[in-house]
Each structure stands twice: as structure tokens, then as C-alpha cells.
Design an enzyme around this catalytic site. Sequence first.
Site, PDB file in Angstrom:
ATOM      1  N   SER A   1      42.537  41.963  48.154  1.00 29.28           N
ATOM      2  CA  SER A   1      42.770  41.302  46.872  1.00 29.28           C
ATOM      3  C   SER A   1      42.417  39.820  46.923  1.00 29.28           C
ATOM      4  O   SER A   1      41.280  39.444  47.163  1.00 29.28           O
ATOM      5  CB  SER A   1      44.225  41.527  46.455  1.00 29.28           C
ATOM      6  OG  SER A   1      44.438  41.140  45.126  1.00 29.28           O
TER       7      SER A   1
ATOM      8  N   ASP B   1      40.087  37.614  41.057  1.00 28.37           N
ATOM      9  CA  ASP B   1      40.344  37.615  42.493  1.00 28.37           C
ATOM     10  C   ASP B   1      39.264  38.446  43.176  1.00 28.37           C
ATOM     11  O   ASP B   1      38.336  38.938  42.538  1.00 28.37           O
ATOM     12  CB  ASP B   1      41.739  38.146  42.804  1.00 28.37           C
ATOM     13  CG  ASP B   1      41.953  39.576  42.306  1.00 28.37           C
ATOM     14  OD1 ASP B   1      41.152  40.045  41.468  1.00 28.37           O
ATOM     15  OD2 ASP B   1      42.909  40.227  42.750  1.00 28.37           O
TER      16      ASP B   1
ATOM     17  N   ASP C   1      38.963  41.446  44.419  1.00 26.22           N
ATOM     18  CA  ASP C   1      38.649  42.835  44.068  1.00 26.22           C
ATOM     19  C   ASP C   1      38.642  43.083  42.572  1.00 26.22           C
ATOM     20  O   ASP C   1      38.433  44.213  42.134  1.00 26.22           O
ATOM     21  CB  ASP C   1      39.592  43.811  44.775  1.00 26.22           C
ATOM     22  CG  ASP C   1      41.016  43.779  44.250  1.00 26.22           C
ATOM     23  OD1 ASP C   1      41.473  42.694  43.816  1.00 26.22           O
ATOM     24  OD2 ASP C   1      41.701  44.824  44.286  1.00 26.22           O
TER      25      ASP C   1
ATOM     26  N   ASP D   1      40.935  42.913  40.018  1.00 30.18           N
ATOM     27  CA  ASP D   1      41.984  43.431  39.134  1.00 30.18           C
ATOM     28  C   ASP D   1      42.836  42.325  38.536  1.00 30.18           C
ATOM     29  O   ASP D   1      43.777  42.595  37.790  1.00 30.18           O
ATOM     30  CB  ASP D   1      42.851  44.482  39.843  1.00 30.18           C
ATOM     31  CG  ASP D   1      43.530  43.968  41.100  1.00 30.18           C
ATOM     32  OD1 ASP D   1      43.413  42.762  41.416  1.00 30.18           O
ATOM     33  OD2 ASP D   1      44.184  44.781  41.785  1.00 30.18           O
TER      34      ASP D   1
END
Length: 454
Positions: free
Chosen positions: A103, A240, A242, A244
Site C-alpha cells: 500500500s 497511494d 496500490d 485504493d
Amino acid sequence: MMRRYFGTDGIRGVAGGPLVNTDFAARLGVAVGAHLKEEGFDGGQVLIGQDGRPSGDELRDALASGLAAEGFNCISLGVLPTPAVSFNVRDSDAVLGVSLTASHNPASDNGFKFFLSCGRKVGDEWETEIESRLSVETPSSIPPTVSVASDKLAFDSYCCFVKSMFPSGLLNGLKISVDTANGATSKTTPDVLSALGASLIHLGNSAEGGDINSGVGSEYPDLMADLVSSGEADLGLAHDGDGDRLVLCDESGAILSGDEVLGIVGLDLMKRGSLDGSAVVGTIQCNAGLDFTLNSSGGRLLRTGVGDRLVTQMMFSEGYNFGGEPSGHFVFGDYLPTGDGLIAAIHVLEIRKRTGRNLADLRKDVTLYPQAIANVLVADKPPLDLISNFQSGLDEIKNSLGDDGRVLVRYSGTESKIRLLAEGRTQLLANHTLDSLLALARKHLILIDNQLST
């Protein structure tokens, strides 16, 4: 059963360290495969995406070797945002999806997020079952078996889906500063925003992974905001690593809080009769002003524990269609069953276009109470509810506030930190209350004060 491996959002740690390493990944694959078989899946496909970190390929191959030992075929989707993994799993006959990511953490970290065949993140019961199986030996006779799907196919299917959810030309005339954190959204977000008519100024747009989240992305939103405040862009957004999460800035370059985004979207959905149950699902970290804002318009805020996974569990088990976290996770259940920073951004910009109101104006509809926050490294994390003197001290602080504020004290689910939040009707009260919380924590815990951040 106290969990050793799964935190607030999957498994996360230093790549090559005592937790996230190839040996563990292989054992994890065996445990997951064995559980899938017990659930009735006799083999099948597991889709694996990753956010481009240097450790991703070897962890993917090790995980695949464990799954192969249990009869499952792994298909690599390449570098792809976590919500795009969710979409591709839901849009296929795969039995599971995995996103290899840490993340917003630095490139030295990595981890695992798991998605059910419906595209939703797995629940606590699933994770607990996996943990109970992690004592198995690493498979040594099964080589990594990862089929490589067409990266372009997975990419295109997700991007086409997002584009189809919004009107053509929606973003015509907008110049947006876009920070993709050198991560998984470095191609998907620009592709979709450009197709909808926006012109872009790119930040953090390398997908190589070695510099993921390094001074860029949602943890460093001032970069994209500075481009707006200087007049080079109309507004800005950041993800961020990744993809999400979302952080937005308005037309002046001022950064919106996650609570403001929840309020803007929640109020708009209510006005249009599209907010199921007239409720926004948030977490215990949501500002008390959000309760006031929604209540004043006939809605309500429901709170879960921390983590977008818990938000989605309440949303889909109780029939709500919008929720999220102040940290920047926003779940639009009418689109996808997981948080998606790109969808969240476009949805907010659609509100801006349809209402004719700038973000700087829309955010005025959301009342927030002043907060003071500290995140402090701790030497260890003894259960707070078992420290009797700590609890009595915390009760005294709460009682002294009465109806004028609230406090929240919890450990981070992914880091060795204690998170302290104080909220009051005035900033002075919030600051004073945070000082009391810090004094209480120092008295009962071993804090590493030079790592305090607010």
C-alpha cells in the site's frame, strides 16, 4: 485466536524479513490452497496482481508454488492497482485474487491482500482459518507455476469498466495534477482521466517500483497541491502505491480531508435519493462533525473498526452503498465492492461538474470539529484493555471532556505505533486533550518519542 500475520488490511512487512519472504509466501500459498479446497474449490485459477515493488516477482512465484502444490493455477496480471485486481477477479471465473502490495509503505516493504471471487476482500474468519494452517512445511518439489495473462487485457478491461461508469467528456477543460506514487496507478489513472477529457500534469508516474511512495503519492500530497496553488493546474489528486486511496486538493491548492470527501459524496447521494439506508459507513476515526453534517440533512454515519475491509463488510452485509475512511479509502458499492482511488476521484469531479460548484465551495457543506493527532512508535504493544491503570486514566480524560469532544486510542494494525486522537469543540481543547493522552501513554507504555509524528 490472536492473529500473528494478518493486520488491518492483509499481511504486510519488510520484504525478505522475518514475515514477508519467499519461504513464508510458499507456506501461505499452501495454506490458502488447502482452505480453498475445503471450501469446495477443486482447483481453479488464482489471479495475482502487483504494484511494481522489486520484491514482487519472487514473492509471486513463491506464493504460486504453494498454490500449485494444492492444485491451483496462478495467472499473473502484472503491475495493476489493487481495485483492478478486485474487478478482474469479479469479472472472471477465478476462485481468488491476490494483490502483492504494501500500500502506502516504502519500497522495502511488501505484502498480500486477498479477494474472494465476488471481488470483495476476505473476512476475519477466512484470515483466521489461513493462520491456523500456516504451520505446514514449505513445498520443495513444486516449481513456481505462474501463467502470464495479457497485461494489456487486464489493464484494458479495468480501464474500460471505469470509463463506462461516467459520461464521455466529463473532464473536458480540466487540468489536473496527478500523483500516482510511482506505483500501480501510473498508467491506469492517466489513461482513464485523459479519455474523459482531462489534461494532466504527471507526478510520481514511474511504475518501476523501486521509488514507490518515495516522497510522492497520497502520503505527500503537497506536491500535487503546490501545482494547483501556483496556477499550473485546476485541482489535484494523489494515490497511494496500490491505488485504493485518494487525496484531493481543491482549486486553491487546499487539501481535502477524507471526512470532507465522505460528507460531499454522502450529501450529494442523499439529495438524489441514491444513498441506501440514508447512511454513510465510516470508521471510529471519522470526525464527529461528519455525524452532525449528515444528521442535519436527514442522514446518519455508521462506524466500524479501522480498515476499509470492515467498512465493506458492513456495507454489503447490511445493504449500504457508500462508505470509507478518513485515510482516503472510499468504497462505492454501486461500482466495485472495494475501495478505488480512481473511481472516487472521478465521482467527486462528476459532482463538481453536475452541480456547477467548485470543490472549495462543496467542502463548506461539511462541518468538522478540530482534531489533534499523534502517532508514536512503541517498543511493544501490550493489550490496552489489560492495562487497568491505563484504562482508568483514559476514562478520566473522557469524562473530563463530556459532550465537548471525544478521544480514540489504538495500536496501528500494520506498524509498531500507538495512534492517539483528540477531538474538541475548539482546537485548544483538542490540543490539551492530546497532551493528556500522550502523558498517559508515556506513563504506561515504552514510547520512542523521537519518532512521534502528527
